[in-house]
Design an enzyme around this catalytic site. Structure first.
Site, PDB file in Angstrom:
ATOM      1  CG  HIS A 155       0.481   3.041   5.760  1.00 32.18           C
ATOM      2  ND1 HIS A 155      -0.429   2.407   4.953  1.00 32.18           N
ATOM      3  CD2 HIS A 155       1.616   2.300   5.693  1.00 32.18           C
ATOM      4  CE1 HIS A 155       0.110   1.310   4.439  1.00 32.18           C
ATOM      5  NE2 HIS A 155       1.358   1.239   4.862  1.00 32.18           N
ATOM      6  CD  GLU A 205       7.514  -2.041   3.865  1.00 32.69           C
ATOM      7  OE1 GLU A 205       6.521  -1.438   3.377  1.00 32.69           O
ATOM      8  OE2 GLU A 205       7.916  -1.862   5.028  1.00 32.69           O
TER       9      GLU A 205
END
Length: 291
Positions: A155, A205
């Site tokens: 991220h 995920e």
């Protein structure tokens, strides 16, 4: 005087030969499908020069617990999505603070537009780019089981996003099924699959996708590879050719030293990405045609 002149000539010759040795280049050899060190160029080839800093930037940089992001690794076109309605009409945002690379957002908009044509319309971005301070706060609040320290999360690059569905849990929603089947066609990869936790070090995920671009996402899908495996595969193969959507690509891996140049077929568009450790991947579009 003659002795000094002779000595100067000798030193110039030695220096020139040393420079030639250092300024080597990597050349594609289609007969052997390898790259090799060469010192000369040919008319049908283009020489591109690689700065060592380029290994730290691009769509294929590996960011994980072993390879923290470099200061050059963050995308340069980070935008606040809530301020760009022209890009976000096909999906919603969990909140107005979400940021992401503009070019990645444009590709995601293409993805959601294609999904909408098949009746899949409830995409939502719940997280995108985080700076170091935001990542560190998340890490302190959620702990190591949920987040990575600042600098070690994808991220932090601006290339990754968490995708949800307004209908419910993404892993059980139509949006999740559509992504599994089609995200690769738009350059996105499921970064942490259920069967690759031993390699990624991250539990499954279903929401975390990463932009890698074509043809790389296609190759990873076809070979059931995550990014760690794919970059190692390119190192071993050194050159790969693949046709995707009527486009023929050449993918080259080259290790990078102080003075590195790479020879590629001339007259073709190309992209360069580092791997964030020791080399670069050059992706050349060889041809495109219509059926």
């Amino acid at each position: 005087m003659k002795k000094w002149l002779f000595l100067c000539i000798v030193l110039l010759v030695v220096g020139f030969r040393f420079y030639q040795k250092e300024e080597s280049s990597v050349k594609y050899r289609p007969d052997s499908k390898t790259v090799a060190v060469q010192s000369e160029t040919e008319g049908s080839e283009k020489t591109i020069h690689i700065d060592k800093e380029q290994i730290y930037e691009g769509n294929l940089i590996l960011v994980n617990k072993d390879y923290p992001i470099h200061k050059k690794g963050t995308a340069s076109d980070i935008i606040k999505l809530s301020q760009h309605e022209e890009l976000t009409s096909g999906f919603s945002l969990l909140d107005h603070s979400i940021r992401l690379s503009q070019s990645v957002t444009e590709q995601f908009a293409r993805l959601t537009e294609a999904a909408a044509k098949e009746g899949v319309t409830h995409f939502r971005i719940s997280s995108g780019y985080r700076d170091s301070e935001e990542q560190e706060v998340l890490y302190r609040e959620k702990g190591a089981d949920y987040a990575l320290p600042a600098g070690y999360s994808e991220h932090n690059s601006g290339l990754s996003l968490d995708i949800g569905s307004t209908l419910g849990e993404i892993g059980k929603a139509p949006e999740g099924d559509w992504l599994k089947a089609n995200a690769w066609s738009y350059g996105f990869i499921l970064r942490y699959p259920e069967d690759k936790t031993a390699i990624t070090g991250i539990k499954y995920e279903a929401w975390h996708f990463r932009y890698a671009g074509l043809p790389h996402s296609q190759i990873m899908k076809d070979k059931n590879m995550v990014l760690e495996e794919y970059l190692e595969y390119l190192k071993q193969q050194q050159s790969v050719q693949i046709t995707v959507d009527n486009r023929k690509y050449l993918v080259l891996y080259a290790p990078v030293s102080k003075n590195t140049s790479i020879q590629i077929p001339a007259g073709h568009p190309y992209e360069i990405s580092g791997n964030n450790s020791d080399g670069v991947i050059v992706t050349v579009l060889l041809s495109t045609w219509k059926i």
